[in-house]
Enzyme design. Structure first.
Site, short mmCIF file in Angstrom:
data_model
loop_
_atom_site.label_atom_id
_atom_site.label_comp_id
_atom_site.label_asym_id
_atom_site.label_seq_id
_atom_site.Cartn_x
_atom_site.Cartn_y
_atom_site.Cartn_z
CB THR A 269 39.59 29.33 38.02
OG1 THR A 269 41.07 29.02 37.54
CG2 THR A 269 38.52 28.22 38.01
CG ASP A 270 42.37 33.54 41.55
OD1 ASP A 270 43.07 33.30 41.65
OD2 ASP A 270 42.00 34.85 42.25
CD1 TRP A 271 47.30 29.25 39.60
CD2 TRP A 271 45.95 30.49 39.04
NE1 TRP A 271 48.33 29.58 38.93
CE2 TRP A 271 47.18 30.39 38.33
CE3 TRP A 271 45.28 31.27 38.24
CZ2 TRP A 271 47.81 30.53 36.63
CZ3 TRP A 271 45.62 31.81 37.36
CH2 TRP A 271 46.40 31.86 36.22
N GLY A 272 42.42 27.85 41.79
CA GLY A 272 42.21 26.56 43.02
C GLY A 272 40.59 27.58 43.62
CB SER A 273 38.76 30.21 41.90
OG SER A 273 38.40 30.61 40.88
#
Ligand code: BGC
Length: 739
Positions: A269-273
Site C-alpha cells: 500500500t501507500d501509507w494508509g491506502s
C-alpha cells in the site's frame, strides 16, 4: 549487573539453540535456508513452518517503515525507506518524528524530473545503482521509488518526483534505474500504481479514464518496470480507479499487474491506502503499511493490529469467510522478497557518501539543467566578463532538499546556488539580495516569512541597479502547495511576489537572466523582457556547483524539457475542461483529454506552447543531415533503422538529444499528431560529424485498440521524424508497414 547480563545472554543462546539447532542436527540445513535448493522449494518449506499468526504478521507494518519478518525462523524484518532521490533519514519507531540519528544523512541526487531531462538511460542506471548502494549501506531492503506517474497537469504537487509527461521517456528511464537499485540486493518499488496524477484530494478521488488512456499513457512505465525492469515491489496509490481503491483494485492489481504482466514481487500500500479487508485480501494487496499508527495517541482503531490485513484478516480466515490460501499467496511473495534481498547472502554491502556518488550527483544535475532562452549570448557568463554579478532571489540560498513531504532528505552536503556562484566568480564579483522570502517548509500549511516583503524588494532593486548583470533565482520551493505532497499548486503563477519583483528589477537593469527551480511549469509573464532563462530542478547535494558550472560555461547545457510549458494553464489538456477534468468535483475526476496528454494535446489541437516538450538549447549548435531508413516496407516483426548525419557546427563541444517521433497517416482511431518512440544523446566535439542510428520496433508504432483490447500496428504509412524538440522537426522519412 554482570550476572543479569550473563543470564540474559545464556537464555537467548538457549532459545536460539532450542528453535534453530534442531534444524541443523544430523548435518541438515533446513530446506528454506539452503541456497542450493530451488527458490520455490525454499519458499514452500518456510511457508509450511510458519504459524497462522506469523503469516498474518508479515503482511502488515510493525513500525512506520518496517514489517516484522519471522523471528522464530530467523527470517529478517523488511526495512523500507523513501525514495526516490536519496535515502531518507530515520524516523522514530512509531511516529513521523525524526529519530535524530547523527549518521543518517545521505547524498541527495537531483529529483527525477531532472534525471528525465537528461534523456540518458545509462545515467539512470548509475543513479539507480548509487541509490541502491546507499540504501544497502543503510540496511534498507526496499527503496520506495522511483515514482512513474505521468505529468498530467502542471499543478500536481509531486511532478518533481516523476519523469515527466511522456510514457516512452518514462519507461526508458525507469528500467535502468530499477536494474541499478536491485543489483545491490535492494528492491526498487515503483509507485504510485496507478493514476495518481494529482495530490489534491488524493485519498478520496475516483479517477475515470478510458482503456486507451490507461494503456497508452498511464500504464506503460509500470509495465516496463515490471516486465523489463523486473521490479521486486510496486506501491499502490491512494486514489480510486473506476470506483475501487487502487491499493486493492481488482482490475489494476489482479488482472493487469499480477495477471497480464506476471508480476512476481510484492504489492504494497501507500501509507494508509487500504480501506477494506475483503478487497485487500482478494485483490492482490500483499503488505499494508500505514500512518498514524502508534495505537496510543491515535487510538486503538488504527494501531497495527487493527490494520485490514492484521487481526480483521485473521478473524475472517478463522471463521471461514476468507480462505487461508489467499494469505499463503501473499506470504510466498514476501518470502521471495526476503530471499531476493536480506536473505541473499551474496548481496554486496553497499556504500554511502563516496566521491563517486558525489560526482554522479553533480553530473546528473549538469546534464539535466535546461537552457530555455539565450538572447545576445547572455549565457555563458565567462569568468571575467563582468565585474559585478547580482544574484537575487531566495532560491539561491534556500535548502531545497527539505520540504515536499516524503521526498525530503537530510543531505550530508548541500551546495546552494549562491555558494556555487561565489566559488566560481569570487566573492568580490558577486553581490546578493534576497528579493522575496517564504516561510519554513511545512507539509500541511503555509508558514509566513519573517521578513518585510517591501523592504526585500527595495533592497533587491538597489542591488540590481549597481550590477553589470542580474541573475534571478526563483521558482517553487517544496513548501506547502509549492511542489509538495498532499496538495497541488493553486495556479501556475510564481509565488511570493516573484513576478512583480522581476518586473521591478527589469526597470533598473535590463541585463537580466532567470533561473527557475521547480518540478513543474510556471507561467512567465516576463519572458519577452529577459535575456536568458534556465529551467533548473531540485538538484540535490551538488546543485549550486552544477548551476554555476552551466552559467559559467564550464559545463555545456544539454538537458531537454520532459514536459511542455504552456503559455497559460487552460492550454494544457487536463486543465482545459474545467474542474470536472481537474481536480474533479470532489468525488470523481474525469480524464477528458483522454490520450492527448502533454505535447500530444498541444500538437494535435495545434496550440502553441511557450516551450515544447523535448526543448533545450546548448552553447553550440547542431546540424541534422537527411534521415534515411534502411528500407521502405516493413513487416510487423521487424525493426526500422533510421540513420542521419549530425554535425556540431559550433566552437565548443556539446551533446544533443535527438528525438524520434512517429505519426500515422490514416489512423482508424484518433491518434496524437506525433508520439515519441526513440531518442539518443550524442556527444560531439566542436566541428565533429557523426553518423547516428536510431531504431524503432514496428510493434512500437502500435496504438491500443479498446474494442479488441490489444495493441495493433495498422498496415499504413508512417512518418518518422528526427527532431531537436517536439516542435522542431529536422528531417523526416516515410515508411510503410504491412499487415
Ligand atoms: C507517499 C509515498 C511514500 C510514503 C512513505 C506517502 O505519503 O505518498 O510516496 O513512499 O508516504 O513515506
Amino acid at each position: 549487573m554482570n550476572k543479569v547480563l550473563k543470564s540474559l545472554r545464556s537464555i537467548s543462546i538457549i532459545s536460539i539453540a532450542f528453535f534453530l539447532l534442531p534444524m541443523y542436527i544430523h548435518g541438515q540445513t533446513p530446506v528454506y535456508l539452503d541456497e542450493a535448493n530451488p527458490i520455490n522449494e525454499r519458499i514452500e518449506d518456510a511457508l509450511k513452518r510458519m504459524t497462522l499468526n506469523e503469516k498474518i504478521a508479515i503482511c502488515h507494518a510493525q513500525s512506520k517503515f518496517s514489517t516484522p519478518g519471522c523471528p522464530r525462523l530467523g527470517i529478517p524484518e523488511i526495512w523500507m525507506s523513501d525514495g526516490p532521490h536519496g535515502i531518507r533519514y530515520e524516523f522514530q519507531w512509531d511516529s513521523w518524528l525524526h529519530a535524530d540519528w547523527t549518521n543518517d544523512s545521505c547524498t541527495v541526487y537531483p529529483a527525477l524530473s531532472c534525471l528525465a531531462a537528461t534523456f540518458n538511460p545509462a545515467l539512470s542506471l548509475q543513479y539507480g545503482n548509487a541509490i541502491g548502494e546507499e540504501a544497502r549501506y543503510r540496511k534498507k531492503d526496499i527503496i520506495l521509488g522511483p515514482g512513474v506517474n505521468i505529468y498530467r497537469s502542471p499543478l500536481n504537487g509531486r511532478n518533481s518526483e516523476y519523469f515527466g509527461e511522456d510514457p516512452f521517456l518514462t519507461s526508458k528511464m525507469v528500467v535502468p534505474y530499477i536494474q541499478g537499485v536491485q543489483k545491490n540486493g535492494v528492491a526498487a518499488c515503483i509507485k504510485h500504481f496507478a493514476l495518481n496524477n494529482q495530490e489534491k484530494l488524493r485519498e478520496a478521488i475516483n479517477v475515470e479514464a478510458s482503456d486507451r488512456a490507461l494503456h497508452e499513457i498511464y500504464l506503460p512505465a509500470f509495465e516496463a518496470g515490471v516486465v523489463e525492469g523486473k521490479v521486486w515491489a510496486v506501491m499502490g496509490s491512494y486514489n480510486k480507479f473506476r470506483g475501487q481503491f487502487c491499493s486493492h483494485n481488482n482490475l489494476l492489481v489482479n488482472k493487469i499487474l499480477k495477471g497480464d504482466w506476471n508480476f512476481d514481487g510484492v504489492f504494497i500500500t501507500d501509507w494508509g491506502s487500504a480501506h477494506n479487508t475483503d478487497e485487500a485480501a482478494r485483490n492482490g494487496l500483499d503488505i499494508e503499511m500505514g500512518s498514524w499508527t502508534n495505537g496510543m495517541t491515535w487510538g486503538l482503531s488504527s494501531a497495527y493490529n487493527n490494520y485490514y490485513l492484521a487481526q480483521p484478516f485473521l478473524k475472517k480466515i478463522k471463521n471461514g469467510e476468507l480462505p487461508e490460501t489467499l494469505l499463503d499467496e501473499k506470504v510466498r511473495r514476501i518470502l521471495l522478497l526476503n530471499f531476493r534481498t536480506n536473505m541473499n547472502r551474496n548481496r554486496p554491502y553497499g556504500k554511502k557518501l563516496t566521491c563517486e556518488q558525489k560526482a554522479l550527483a553533480l553530473k546528473v544535475a549538469e546534464e539535466g539543467i535546461v537552457l530555455l532562452k539565450n538572447e545576445k549570448n547572455f549565457f555563458p557568463i565567462e569568468k571575467g566578463r563582468y565585474t559585478k554579478i547580482a544574484i537575487i532571489g531566495e532560491n539561491a540560498i534556500k535548502r531545497l532538499t527539505q520540504g515536499g513531504g516524503s521526498s525530503e532528505l537530510k543531505p550530508q552536503e548541500e551546495i546552494l546556488s549562491l555558494q556555487g556562484m561565489i566559488e566560481k566568480y569570487g566573492k568580490d564579483h558577486v553581490t546578493f539580495s534576497l528579493g522575496y522570502a517564504s516561510g519554513e517548509p511545512n507539509y500541511s500549511n503555509e508558514l509566513p516569512s519573517p521578513y518585510n516583503a517591501d523592504s526585500l524588494v527595495a533592497a533587491a532593486v538597489e542591488t540590481a541597479k549597481k550590477a553589470d548583470v542580474v541573475i534571478f533565482f526563483g521558482g517553487l520551493n517544496k513548501n506547502f502547495q509549492q511542489d509538495c505532497e498532499c496538495d497541488d499548486r493553486k495556479n501556475m503563477d510564481l509565488p511570493f511576489g516573484q513576478n512583480e519583483l522581476i518586473a521591478k528589477l527589469l526597470q533598473v537593469n535590463k541585463n537580466l537572466g532567470v533561473v527557475i527551480v521547480s518540478g513543474n511549469a510556471v507561467s512567465m509573464p516576463w519572458i519577452n523582457k529577459i535575456n536568458g532563462l534556465i529551467q533548473s530542478w531540485y538538484l540535490g547535494s551538488q546543485g549550486g556547483t552544477a548551476t554555476a558550472n552551466i552559467i559559467s560555461g564550464d559545463a555545456v547545457p544539454s538537458g531537454k524539457l520532459p514536459f511542455t510549458i504552456p503559455k497559460k494553464l487552460e492550454d494544457n489538456g487536463a486543465n482545459s475542461f474545467g474542474a470536472v477534468a481537474y481536480p474533479g468535483d470532489g468525488t470523481n475526476v474525469i480524464y477528458k483529454e483522454d490520450i492527448l496528454v502533454g505535447y500530444r494535446w498541444f500538437d494535435t489541437k495545434k496550440i502553441e506552447p511557450l516551450f515544447p516538450f523535448g526543448y533545450g538549447l546548448s552553447y553550440t549548435t547542431f546540424e541534422y543531415g537527411k534521415a534515411k531508413s534502411d528500407k521502405y516496407v516493413y513487416e510487423q516483426d521487424e525493426t526500422a533503422k533510421i540513420t542521419f548525419r549530425l554535425t556540431n557546427k559550433g566552437k565548443i563541444d556539446g551533446s544533443e538529444i535527438v528525438q524520434l517521433y512517429i505519426s500515422q497517416k490514416n489512423p482508424k482511431l484518433l491518434r496524437p499528431a506525433k508520439e515519441l518512440k526513440g531518442f539518443t544523446k550524442v556527444f560531439l566535439k566542436a566541428g565533429e560529424i557523426k553518423d547516428v542510428e536510431l531504431t524503432v520496433k514496428i510493434t512500437d508504432l502500435a496504438y491500443y485498440d479498446d474494442q479488441l483490447r490489444k495493441w495493433i500496428t495498422d498496415a499504413d504509412e508512417y512518418e518518422l521524424s528526427l527532431a531537436s524538440s517536439s516542435r522542431n522537426i529536422r528531417s523526416c522519412v516515410k515508411i510503410h508497414v504491412n499487415r
